[in-house]
Design an enzyme around this catalytic site. Structure first.
Site, mmCIF file in Angstrom:
data_model
loop_
_atom_site.group_PDB
_atom_site.id
_atom_site.type_symbol
_atom_site.label_atom_id
_atom_site.label_comp_id
_atom_site.label_asym_id
_atom_site.label_seq_id
_atom_site.Cartn_x
_atom_site.Cartn_y
_atom_site.Cartn_z
ATOM 1 C CG ASN A 62 -2.191 -0.852 0.921
ATOM 2 O OD1 ASN A 62 -2.405 -1.312 -0.203
ATOM 3 N ND2 ASN A 62 -2.983 -1.078 1.942
ATOM 4 C CD GLU A 126 -5.455 -1.983 -4.208
ATOM 5 O OE1 GLU A 126 -5.740 -3.178 -4.073
ATOM 6 O OE2 GLU A 126 -5.134 -1.260 -3.252
ATOM 7 C CD1 TRP A 216 -9.144 -5.956 7.723
ATOM 8 C CD2 TRP A 216 -8.206 -4.672 9.288
ATOM 9 N NE1 TRP A 216 -8.092 -5.274 7.133
ATOM 10 C CE2 TRP A 216 -7.495 -4.473 8.074
ATOM 11 C CE3 TRP A 216 -7.803 -3.955 10.414
ATOM 12 C CZ2 TRP A 216 -6.414 -3.608 7.955
ATOM 13 C CZ3 TRP A 216 -6.720 -3.092 10.300
ATOM 14 C CH2 TRP A 216 -6.038 -2.930 9.074
ATOM 15 N NE ARG A 247 -10.297 -4.317 5.313
ATOM 16 C CZ ARG A 247 -9.889 -3.123 4.894
ATOM 17 N NH1 ARG A 247 -10.728 -2.271 4.345
ATOM 18 N NH2 ARG A 247 -8.619 -2.752 5.009
ATOM 19 C CG ASP A 349 -8.413 -8.338 -3.261
ATOM 20 O OD1 ASP A 349 -7.270 -7.948 -2.958
ATOM 21 O OD2 ASP A 349 -9.451 -7.745 -2.914
ATOM 22 C CG HIS A 386 -4.361 0.528 7.436
ATOM 23 N ND1 HIS A 386 -5.305 1.324 6.847
ATOM 24 C CD2 HIS A 386 -4.335 -0.603 6.686
ATOM 25 C CE1 HIS A 386 -5.809 0.712 5.782
ATOM 26 N NE2 HIS A 386 -5.230 -0.470 5.647
ATOM 27 C CB SER A 433 3.172 -4.393 4.477
ATOM 28 O OG SER A 433 3.102 -4.076 3.101
#
Ligand code: SFD
Ligand code: AMP
Length: 622
Positions: A62, A126, A216, A247, A349, A386, A433
């Site tokens: 990400n 993405e 999650w 989600r 995914d 995040h 990450s």
């Protein structure tokens, strides 16, 4: 009490945790350790190959800034993070990670991680910052490099860290226990890097009953970083900035690929797109309501308004998105091929990072190309890497940080010798990450420098260590001494088992601190009552009972969660405004206030046991 051997390990740099930040730290620290003749040791409660948030793998990286091609600048990334966090961010930390993150990604590829490429050999994005990967084995690949660098003899797996060793205000090590053998561990070090992730199951989860344990965020990360840094006396930041991801409902599948790669819409029961129908609400959160992309909490908020108005369920329109992409094909044959490709990508995914969502699709006969899937806001989590921001207040890099944000070594907390990275360091969101790996490298280099500059052997009082050992192993005694008092071991007048304790913690947080069942809403009075109830819970933590080593770990996980919970409530209470609707709403201060564009920090004093709340100025450097 069973006989527990005390194992003492002396090292120079101690890395706590074996996740993304720890793996980055291991690679970097090993390199500098060789040059300086130092020893590096790593401790993980689990097995590094599959520990932490990336255990199941991921389907995207990400954070990739792509500085080399000139597509984006560091400044662009800082703008993105500041806006997404409604103005509250340490720009020096974000920039420092952003300028190093691409090299972490290039290392992942070199180590064997398959990153999607287009026909011209360029990475497939993405979104602007995210790269698609075949990432089922992401963690195995990254851990292998870390293990090779540091050497297997210097890694302690399945050792659960409980507390820091603090001497004269400095961190000189950590203690914990093996979850497999009767061994109490004492690690003494010149510098310590805390990378034990964030926290889940502090709030009551949506998944209860047969779904209990599903979340999650990985159930193994239970607030160890927050506890370790708070108990060491470190100043903490953004403890109010929880993360609530949206989600796929009930199995927590990721939405990023759907929104960004497949350009899907999400609609309510009337077929309306809340991002359009509720857009006027964004005016109330200026200037951040006006930025692109709309901040994550405001995206949540627009969805929540529909749910509160009775317009649920909310559906991710997978069928519509797939059809739209396939329909753009030049002929029927290509369209058929494209459909197959999209179908495979949709399943992968989930299979790459949230296998349970693929299982739920299979169990409910859901073909994403045929029917939409429900999405929902999860329960709150603590994850500084995040779109939340909770963590320790750490020093920035000398060349960028404002003088208020710099105290000697990059990523050192306000406790000498104690460093933090990844979910453990705060106010530097959107590292994910890759950025966590890069930040682990930055922090490790700082920790090495500290160990070089402070070469004296770390020492700690033996009697105090013996006291710690007794306190940490106490739940085993409590169980053994009292288990005969009742026929059902779960119910006992003299002890509480960790699962029951966790339920009580979650109920307090859910009802008083703005969890799922109160629609993420709270106020001063609820928070004060929550704190009162937490005090009673903390009294009972001394009666926690453990039948075996596994349950002993569960006891300490819940003590760790309790400290994360307290820091959270105190900071929401302190910040007298609502800045992140969609994460939480202070009903008694329902809007954003200009004079709260500051950091809300907190600190627990190990000497007095008192909390201090601190406002810190926001200095813009970009
Ligand atoms: O799409 C102790 N994240 C994603 N990042 C991406 O780049 N792409 C994605 O696709 C991502 N997605 C995602 C992500 C997270 C989660 C939970 C899901 C999906 C479901 C974010 C990253 O995973 C995250 O930013 C990093 O992993 C953070 O790194 P770090 O090192 O701060 O945390 P860790 O990797 O979880 O490791 C923690 C380690 O600590 C250990 N540990 N060890 C000893 N004693 C204790 N008491 C301990 N407590 C914990 C753990 O075992 C672990 O080794 S997407 O959905 O956003
Ligand atoms: P997620 O799967 O929600 O974790 O998203 C993965 C990445 O995409 C993160 O960087 C998110 O911030 C980003 N993202 C997800 N949904 C959106 C959206 N609707 N608009 C912009 N960014 C998004």
């Amino acid at each position: 009490m069973p006989n527990f051997e005390t194992v003492e390990v002396k090292t120079d740099v101690l890395i706590l945790g074996g996740g993304m930040a720890a793996c980055g730290a291991a690679v970097e620290a090993s390199y500098w350790a060789k040059k300086n003749n130092l020893k590096v040791t790593l401790v993980d409660k689990a097995a590094m190959d599959r520990s932490g948030a990336v255990a199941m793998g991921l389907s995207a990286i990400n954070q990739y800034v792509d500085v080399n091609t000139g597509k984006n600048t560091i400044n662009d990334y800082v703008d993105y993070v500041r806006n997404d966090l409604m103005g509250i961010t340490r720009e020096d930390l974000v920039a420092n990670i952003a300028r190093h993150v691409d090299s972490s990604v290039h290392l992942f590829e070199k180590w064997g991680l398959p990153i999607w490429k287009d026909a011209d050999g360029a990475y497939v994005h993405e979104g602007r910052w995210q790269l698609m990967i075949n990432g089922e084995s992401y963690k195995v690949i990254v851990a292998e490099a870390a293990k090779n660098a540091i050497g297997i003899d210097n890694i302690y797996e399945r050792v659960f860290i409980t507390d820091p060793l603090i001497k004269d205000g400095k961190c000189v090590g950590a203690v914990g226990f093996s979850v497999r053998e009767n061994k109490f561990y004492v690690f003494k070090a010149k510098s310590v890097l805390c990378t034990m992730g964030g926290a889940v199951h502090v709030f009551k989860p949506r998944s209860s009953g047969e779904g209990l344990g599903r979340s999650w965020y990985p159930p193994f990360n239970s607030g160890a970083s927050a506890y370790f840094t708070i108990r060491g006396g470190a100043e903490m930041t953004c403890q109010e900035v929880r993360f609530i991801p949206v989600r796929f409902k009930d199995a927590y599948g990721p939405v990023g690929a759907w929104f960004l790669l497949f350009k899907s819409r999400a609609t309510n029961c009337l077929g309306e797109n809340y991002m359009e129908t509720n857009r006027p609400e964004l005016d109330n959160w200026k200037p951040y309501g006006m930025v692109k992309p709309v901040p994550a909490n405001l995206r949540n908020w627009l969805m929540m308004l529909d749910v509160t108005a009775g317009n649920g369920p909310i559906f991710m329109r997978t069928e519509e998105a797939i059809a739209k992409i396939a329909d753009a094909s030049p002929d029927e044959k290509t369209k058929k091929k494209k459909l197959k490709e999209l179908e495979a990508e949709a399943w992968e995914d989930f299979l790459d990072m949230t296998i349970s969502q693929a299982i739920l699709w299979a169990a409910t006969n859901t073909a994403p190309e045929e029917k939409p899937s429900e999405i929902a806001a999860c329960e709150p989590y603590f994850i500084g890497s995040h779109s939340g921001a909770s963590g320790a207040w750490v020093s920035g890099p000398e060349d960028i940080a404002h003088k208020d944000y710099f105290w000697g070594y990059p990523n050192m907390t306000t406790v000498e010798g104690m460093f933090a990275a990844g979910d453990a360091s705060g106010a530097s969101s959107h590292k994910f990450s890759s950025g966590s790996h890069a930040e682990g490298r930055i922090a490790a280099k700082g920790a090495i420098s500290y160990a070089v500059d402070h070469a004296g052997e770390p020492t700690f009082d033996d009697a105090e260590l013996e006291e710690m050992k007794k306190r940490i192993l106490l739940p085993l005694d409590v169980f053994e001494e009292n288990k005969g008092a009742t026929t059902d071991p779960d119910i006992n007048p003299n002890y509480i088992r960790p699962k029951m304790y966790m339920f009580r913690l979650q109920k307090i947080m859910d009802e008083y601190a703005g969890g799922v069942s109160t629609n993420f809403t709270t106020n001063k009075h609820l928070l004060e009552r929550g704190l009162e109830l937490l005090d009673f819970l903390k009294e009972d933590s001394e009666k926690l009972a453990a039948e075996d080593l596994h349950e002993l770990m569960r006891c300490w996980e819940n003590v760790h969660r309790t400290w994360q919970a307290e820091a959270h409530i105190r900071t929401i209470l302190f910040r007298e405004e609502t800045r992140w609707p969609g994460y939480y709403f202070r009903a008694d201060c329902p809007s954003m206030k200009a004079d709260w564009e500051v950091f809300a920090n907190c600190k627990w004093d190990p000497k007095t046991g008192k909390w201090e709340m601190i406002k810190r100025d926001m200095h813009r450097v970009y």
